[in-house]
Design an enzyme around this catalytic site. Structure first.
Site, PDB file in Angstrom:
ATOM      1  CG  HIS A  84      -0.469   0.264   2.507  1.00  0.00           C
ATOM      2  ND1 HIS A  84      -0.189  -0.741   3.405  1.00  0.00           N
ATOM      3  CD2 HIS A  84      -0.191   1.418   3.151  1.00  0.00           C
ATOM      4  CE1 HIS A  84       0.247  -0.206   4.542  1.00  0.00           C
ATOM      5  NE2 HIS A  84       0.262   1.099   4.408  1.00  0.00           N
ATOM      6  CG  ASP A 220       0.389  -4.116   2.837  1.00  0.00           C
ATOM      7  OD1 ASP A 220       0.933  -3.611   1.840  1.00  0.00           O
ATOM      8  OD2 ASP A 220      -0.349  -3.478   3.602  1.00  0.00           O
ATOM      9  CB  SER A 657       2.690   1.887   6.337  1.00  0.00           C
ATOM     10  OG  SER A 657       1.457   1.925   6.989  1.00  0.00           O
TER      11      SER A 657
END
Length: 742
Positions: A84, A220, A657
C-alpha cells in the site's frame, strides 16, 4: 528556568518505560532504554542501532516518499516496503492493457525496473538537540504570536546553517508540545525504481473488510531499488545511474518468531496525540470526527460506484480511494476505541490530579493555574465552530479540481499589461508535466459528482455566515444568500463549472497555458470557486485563531507541569514523522472475554477466507496450487506451515507502514503494515493489553517473490540467516498448553 526545564526533561525521560509503549528517539536509546531492551532480548549495542560515525541500523531505514517507511535489504540498494506504500507508483505504471495492480509486476533484471519521478527516499544522517538555541530566541515578555515568530525564525536559521557546504537537508522540529527542539539532517535519493509487486489479490488481500483487523492474511509488500550517480551521489533518474550501495543493509532471518520473542521497529511514524486533553478528546468524539467520517463516506460511495463500472476509472482512482478509505475506517475505529476504553474519563482523572498538584503550591498556581481553564475554553470555541472548520478543510481537499486549481494561483501576479512576461512563460512551461500527471488519474465526471454532493452538504449543514461565496451559473447570485436552494440550483452551479472551467479539462487547460490571458483566469468559474473556498477558509481560521493559540500554549504548559509532577514517569515525544524506535515482544492477545487471538496466521487462512464472488477475497490460481501441493520450500516453519502475518506489541502509527520488524540480532523478521481494531484509540492513548502491530512475516514475502512470482534472483541478492538448531538431551517432553481460539 531553562536549565530547570532541561533537567526535568532528562529526569522524566530517564525512567524505564514499559517495553511495548513509546516511540523513542534512537540517539537517546543508550541513556533511556538500553538496559530495558537488553532484558527483553536485544543483542546489539546502542551504536549498532544509531551512530553518526559508523554504520548502524539507521542507515538501512528510509522515509519512503515522506509518507511511509522502507528498509534496504541488499548491498545493491534493494528496498522493501508495503504494497500500500508503493500503491501510487504501481498505479502510475498501470493501464488497462498492463494492469500491474491486478496482475502484479516483476523485473527479471535491472533493465526492466521502472522509474518513478515523483518518488524519493530520505536517509537520516544525524539528529541533534537544539532546544537551548531555539528557546533562547523567545522571552517571557513576548505574546504568543511574537514567541511563535521568534521560535520559527530560530528553527529556520539553525536548519540553514546545517545545510551550508553540503547536499543535505535539515529541519528542526518541536517535541513535547514545544518544550524541546531537535534538528534532523537527511540525505535524499530521487532515483527509486519499481522492482516487484504481487497482484492486489495478495498485496491487498481482504481489502477494506480486513483493514485494521486480525486475523490478517495479507502479503502487503512491494520492492523498489535505490539508484545513485556513478560517482556515488544522489541524482535524479538517469540511465547511467547505478544501484545504491548502502552503509548497512538488513540481513533476513529465516527463523520466524515465537511468543515472547524480542521485536523492534524502526521507522518514521507520522503523528500521535498522546498528550491530548480530555477537552480535545471530547471535541473529537462529539463533533469533528463525525463530520469527517460523513464527508469521506459520501466521496467513497460515489467513487466505488464509478470504479466498479469502468476499469479505467478503477485504475485512475485506486490509490485515491485506498487512501481515503483507510483514514475513514481509522476514524470510525478510533471513535469506537476511545469510547470503549473510556479514554475521556482517564484523561479527566489525570487532569484532576494535575489540578490538585497545582493547587498545593503558590508558585505552581502562578505558573500553571490558568492552564486547564484555558484548555477548556479553547476547545469550547473549537466545538462551536467545528462544522465550519471541518467543511472548510475537507470539502476543498476531497474535491480534486479545487485542490488542483490552487497550483495556478501564482499566475495572477504574473498577468500584467505585458501578458506574456518571461515569468509567465516559464511558469506555463513548468506546469506542462504536472498537468499531464494530474489528468492521467483524473475523471471530470467523477469529480463533478463528488463536488455536487459535497457542496449541497456544505450548504445544508453550515450557517450562511461561514459558507464560501460560490457563484451560480445563470445569475451570478451567491449560493450562500438567503432562500431555499433546489436540486436544480446546485446542478446549475456544478454543470456551469465543469462546462466552462479550463481546470477540469486537459485540452482547455493546455490551450490556456499556451496562450494565457488575464481575463480568462479572472473569470474562470473553477478559479472563482477555488478563490471563494480559500477566502472562506481564511475567515473561518480567524474565528478560531485565538483559541488555537491558547490551546497550543496551554498544552505546552500542561505537559511541562505533568513532567514536573511525575518525575518518575517515562515521557516520550509524540510522533512527528521523525525516526523513532519502538520495542516489545511478538505477542498474542485476548480481545474480549473468552476470546484468544493466536500469534500468527498461515496460508491455510487465506484459503478459508477465499470467496471468488468477492474481489477482496479472490485467491490467485497459482497461489492455490502451491498451497494444495504444500510447495513452500525453505519458507515453511518447523510445523510445515507457511506463516503469513504475525503480531507484536510495538507502538506504531501511520508513517510506520513498511517499517522493518527486527529481532534482537538486528535481522529482518517482518514488515509492519497495520494496527488492530481493538486499539484504534492508540494514537491518543496506548492500551498495552490489546494494542498490537500486524506485520507480514518476511518468509511469506520471500515465498511470494520466489515460488509464486519466479523472481528468485531477488532472494539470491539478499543475505538469508538461519540459526542452527540446538541439540537437546533426551528427556521428558513438556505438555503443551491448549489455547483458546476465536
Amino acid at each position: 528556568m531553562k536549565r530547570i526545564l532541561v533537567a526535568v526533561l532528562m529526569v522524566a525521560m530517564s525512567f524505564p518505560a514499559l517495553a511495548d509503549e513509546g516511540m523513542w528517539l534512537p540517539m537517546l536509546i543508550k541513556r533511556l532504554n538500553y538496559e530495558d531492551m537488553q532484558k527483553e532480548g536485544l543483542k546489539l549495542t546502542p551504536e549498532e542501532i544509531y551512530s553518526v560515525n559508523q554504520a548502524s541500523l539507521k542507515d538501512a531505514i528510509v522515509s519512503f516518499g515522506g509518507f511511509c517507511t522502507g528498509e534496504v535489504i541488499s548491498k545493491e540498494g534493494l528496498l522493501l516496503t508495503n504494497h500500500h506504500c508503493g500503491y501510487g507508483a504501481i498505479q502510475d505504471h498501470s493501464t488497462v492493457e498492463h494492469d500491474y495492480l491486478t496482475d502484479g509486476f516483476w523485473a527479471m533484471n535491472k533493465s526492466e525496473e521502472l522509474p518513478n519521478p515523483k518518488l524519493f527516499v530520505r536517509f537520516l544522517v544525524r539528529m541533534e538537540d537544539v532546544t537551548e538555541q531555539v528557546k533562547g530566541a523567545a522571552t517571557a515578555e513576548m505574546t504568543d504570536e511574537e514567541r511563535s515568530q521568534a521560535i520559527g525564525k530560530a528553527m529556520k536559521e539553525i536548519s540553514k546553517a546545517a545545510e551550508e557546504g553540503n547536499e543535505y537537508t535539515a529541519e528542526v522540529k518541536p517535541l513535547f508540545k514545544g518544550n524541546a527542539y531537535y534538528m534532523f539532517v537527511y540525505e535524499t535519493y530521487r532515483d527509486v525504481r519499481l522492482v516487484g509487486t504481487p497482484p492486489s489479490s495478495i498485496g491487498k488481500y481482504g481489502g477494506d473488510t480486513d483493514n485494521w483487523m486480525w486475523p490478517r492474511h495479507t502479503g502487503d509488500f512491494s520492492l523498489f531499488r535505490i539508484y545513485m550517480s556513478p560517482d556515488g551521489k544522489p541524482a535524479p533518474y538517469a540511465e547511467e545511474n547505478v544501484p545504491f550501495q548502502p552503509k548497512h543493509y538488513l540481513p533476513v532471518s529465516m527463523d520466524g518468531v515465537q511468543e515472547g520473542d524480542f521485536a523492534m521497529i524502526m521507522g518514521f511514524p507520522g503523528s500521535t496525540k498522546r498528550y491530548l486533553s480530555s477537552y480535545g478528546v471530547k471535541e473529537a468524539l462529539d463533533v469533528s470526527y463525525a463530520l469527517r467520517i460523513k464527508l469521506m463516506q459520501t466521496k467513497l460511495e460515489l467513487l466505488k460506484k464509478d470504479m466498479n463500472a469502468d476499469d479505467k476509472i478503477r485504475i485512475q482512482y485506486a490509490s485515491k480511494y485506498a487512501s481515503t478509505a483507510n483514514y475513514w475506517k481509522y476514524l470510525i475505529g478510533q471513535t469506537k476505541g476511545l469510547k470503549r476504553l473510556h479514554v475521556y474519563e482517564k484523561k479527566q482523572k489525570e487532569e484532576g490530579d494535575f489540578a490538585n498538584w497545582v493547587a498545593a503550591d503558590s508558585n505552581r498556581k502562578e505558573e500553571f493555574g490558568a492552564t486547564l481553564n484555558d484548555l477548556e475554553s479553547g476547545f469550547a470555541t473549537m466545538t462551536d465552530y467545528s462544522a465550519p472548520v471541518q467543511y472548510s478543510i475537507f470539502v476543498p481537499y476531497l474535491t480534486e479540481f479545487i485542490y488542483f486549481t490552487r497550483n495556478f494561483e501564482a499566475m495572477k501576479g504574473m498577468m500584467g499589461e505585458e501578458e506574456k512576461s518571461e515569468a509567465l512563460v516559464d511558469f506555463s512551461k513548468s506546469m506542462e508535466e504536472p498537468v499531464k500527471e494530474h489528468f492521467k488519474d483524473y475523471s471530470p465526471a467523477v469529480d463533478q459528482k463528488v463536488f455536487r454532493a459535497l457542496i449541497e452538504m456544505y450548504y445544508n449543514e453550515v450557517d450562511s455566515a461561514y459558507r464560501p461565496k460560490v457563484f451560480e451559473a445563470a445569475n451570478n447570485v451567491a449560493l450562500t444568500e438567503e432562500g431555499e436552494k433546489t436540486s436544480a440550483d446546485f446542478d446549475a452551479l456544478v454543470n456551469y463549472i465543469f462546462e466552462k472551467s479550463v481546470f477540469v479539462n486537459q485540452e482547455r487547460l493546455e490551450a490556456f497555458l499556451a496562450d494565457p490571458k488575464a481575463e480568462v483566469l479572472e473569470n474562470d468559474p473553477g478559479m472563482l470557486v477555488a478563490d471563494a473556498f480559500m477566502a472562506n477558509s481564511g475567515k473561518v481560521r480567524a474565528l478560531v485563531g485565538e483559541a488555537a493559540a491558547a490551546i497550543n500554549r496551554s498544552e505546552r504548559m500542561y505537559l511541562k507541569g505533568m513532567m514536573e509532577m511525575l518525575p518518575e514517569r517515562a515521557f516520550y515525544p509524540d510522533a512527528n514523522s521523525t525516526m523513532r524506535v519502538t520495542y516489545g515482544q511478538a505477542l498474542s492477545y485476548d480481545p474480549a472475554d473468552a476470546v484468544h487471538y493466536d500469534l500468527y496466521t498461515t496460508l491455510d487462512g487465506v484459503m478459508e477466507k477465499e470467496d471468488p464472488t468477492n474481489p477482496e477475497f479472490v485467491v490467485p490460481a497459482k497461489l492455490k496450487a502451491l498451497w494444495e501441493a504444500k510447495d513452500y520450500g525453505q519458507y515453511a516453519n518447523e510445523k510445515g506451515e507457511l506463516v503469513t502475518c504475525f503480531l507484536s506489541n510495538n507502538d506504531i502509527t501511520g508513517g510506520n507502514s513498511g517499517s522493518p520488524v527486527i529481532n534482537g540480532k538486528g535481522e529482518l523478521i517482518g514488515t509492519a503494515f497495520d494496527g488492530n481494531w481493538e486499539a484504534m484509540s492508540g494514537d491518543i492513548a496506548f492500551e498495552p493489553n490489546v494494542q498490537r502491530t500486524i506485520s507480514v512475516d518476511v518468509r511469506y514475502t520471500l515465498f511470494i517473490i520466489d515460488k509464486f512470482a519466479g523472481a528468485g534472483h531477488l532472494v539470491e541478492e539478499m543475505t538469508l540467516v538461519k540459526t542452527p538448531k540446538e541439540v537437546k538431551p533426551a528427556g521428558k517432553k513438556k505438555k503443551k498448553k491448549k489455547s483458546k481460539k476465536a
